[in-house]
Design a protein around this motif. Structure first.
Motif, PDB file in Angstrom:
ATOM      1  N   ASN A   9       0.852  -1.182   0.000  1.00 47.29           N
ATOM      2  CA  ASN A   9       0.000   0.000   0.000  1.00 47.29           C
ATOM      3  C   ASN A   9       0.890   1.235   0.000  1.00 47.29           C
ATOM      4  O   ASN A   9       2.109   1.143   0.092  1.00 47.29           O
ATOM      5  CB  ASN A   9      -0.986  -0.016   1.180  1.00 47.29           C
ATOM      6  N   HIS A  10       0.301   2.386  -0.110  1.00 49.09           N
ATOM      7  CA  HIS A  10       1.072   3.616  -0.273  1.00 49.09           C
ATOM      8  C   HIS A  10       1.973   3.899   0.933  1.00 49.09           C
ATOM      9  O   HIS A  10       3.114   4.322   0.784  1.00 49.09           O
ATOM     10  CB  HIS A  10       0.129   4.791  -0.530  1.00 49.09           C
ATOM     11  N   GLU A  11       1.467   3.669   2.144  1.00 44.05           N
ATOM     12  CA  GLU A  11       2.285   3.921   3.329  1.00 44.05           C
ATOM     13  C   GLU A  11       3.531   3.041   3.341  1.00 44.05           C
ATOM     14  O   GLU A  11       4.606   3.481   3.712  1.00 44.05           O
ATOM     15  CB  GLU A  11       1.465   3.701   4.608  1.00 44.05           C
ATOM     16  N   VAL A  50      -1.287  11.285   1.986  1.00 46.64           N
ATOM     17  CA  VAL A  50      -2.450  11.712   1.213  1.00 46.64           C
ATOM     18  C   VAL A  50      -2.043  12.681   0.107  1.00 46.64           C
ATOM     19  O   VAL A  50      -1.317  13.646   0.338  1.00 46.64           O
ATOM     20  CB  VAL A  50      -3.509  12.365   2.122  1.00 46.64           C
ATOM     21  N   ALA A  71      -5.137   7.806  -8.234  1.00 46.04           N
ATOM     22  CA  ALA A  71      -5.484   6.633  -7.423  1.00 46.04           C
ATOM     23  C   ALA A  71      -4.758   5.383  -7.894  1.00 46.04           C
ATOM     24  O   ALA A  71      -4.442   4.508  -7.088  1.00 46.04           O
ATOM     25  CB  ALA A  71      -6.991   6.407  -7.450  1.00 46.04           C
ATOM     26  N   GLY A  75      -3.484   4.753  -4.584  1.00 46.60           N
ATOM     27  CA  GLY A  75      -4.671   4.104  -4.017  1.00 46.60           C
ATOM     28  C   GLY A  75      -5.775   5.105  -3.733  1.00 46.60           C
ATOM     29  O   GLY A  75      -5.516   6.259  -3.401  1.00 46.60           O
ATOM     30  N   TRP A  76      -7.010   4.645  -3.878  1.00 44.45           N
ATOM     31  CA  TRP A  76      -8.180   5.521  -3.709  1.00 44.45           C
ATOM     32  C   TRP A  76      -8.236   6.145  -2.330  1.00 44.45           C
ATOM     33  O   TRP A  76      -8.661   7.293  -2.169  1.00 44.45           O
ATOM     34  CB  TRP A  76      -9.467   4.732  -3.968  1.00 44.45           C
ATOM     35  N   GLU A  77      -7.840   5.402  -1.316  1.00 47.35           N
ATOM     36  CA  GLU A  77      -7.947   5.893   0.059  1.00 47.35           C
ATOM     37  C   GLU A  77      -6.968   7.034   0.352  1.00 47.35           C
ATOM     38  O   GLU A  77      -7.084   7.710   1.366  1.00 47.35           O
ATOM     39  CB  GLU A  77      -7.730   4.750   1.056  1.00 47.35           C
ATOM     40  N   ASN A  78      -6.022   7.279  -0.542  1.00 48.98           N
ATOM     41  CA  ASN A  78      -5.018   8.319  -0.321  1.00 48.98           C
ATOM     42  C   ASN A  78      -5.196   9.527  -1.234  1.00 48.98           C
ATOM     43  O   ASN A  78      -4.252  10.285  -1.450  1.00 48.98           O
ATOM     44  CB  ASN A  78      -3.619   7.732  -0.529  1.00 48.98           C
ATOM     45  N   GLN A  80      -7.368  13.086  -2.018  1.00 44.46           N
ATOM     46  CA  GLN A  80      -8.290  14.120  -1.545  1.00 44.46           C
ATOM     47  C   GLN A  80      -8.490  15.110  -2.685  1.00 44.46           C
ATOM     48  O   GLN A  80      -7.544  15.745  -3.134  1.00 44.46           O
ATOM     49  CB  GLN A  80      -7.719  14.834  -0.310  1.00 44.46           C
TER      50      GLN A  80
END
Length: 90
Positions: A9-11, A50, A71, A75-78, A80
């Motif tokens: 994941n991005h993190e 983000v 995304a 990733g979509w969750e990151n 804004q």
């Protein structure tokens, strides 16, 4: 278009030396390479993991395309979305 392995994941990518500058540069390159989007007034910033998409769009489809491209990278969750619409007057 695919960026990086799916198992991170991005993190996790950031902790492996994936810097904010390289993330911003990758997103900017993806936006610039797409002939269907006017990304000249879109700014990319990062706040931790983000990605902030800021600036102006001139077509409604540009918002969706910019978000989708970013995304695919982080990733979509990151993502804004802070883009504002500036549509040409008829």
């Amino acid at each position: 278009m695919k960026f990086g392995p799916d198992n991170y994941n991005h993190e996790e990518r950031c902790s492996q030396g994936h810097s904010s500058a390289s993330t911003i540069a990758t997103i900017e390159a993806a936006l610039s390479a797409d002939p269907d989007i006017d990304s000249s007034a879109i700014e990319i910033r990062m706040l931790g993991p983000v990605v902030l998409l800021e600036g102006f769009i001139t077509k409604a489809a540009d918002r969706d395309k910019a978000i989708s491209l970013a995304a695919m990278i982080v990733g979509w969750e990151n993502i804004q979305d802070r883009m504002l619409s500036r549509f040409p007057r008829q």
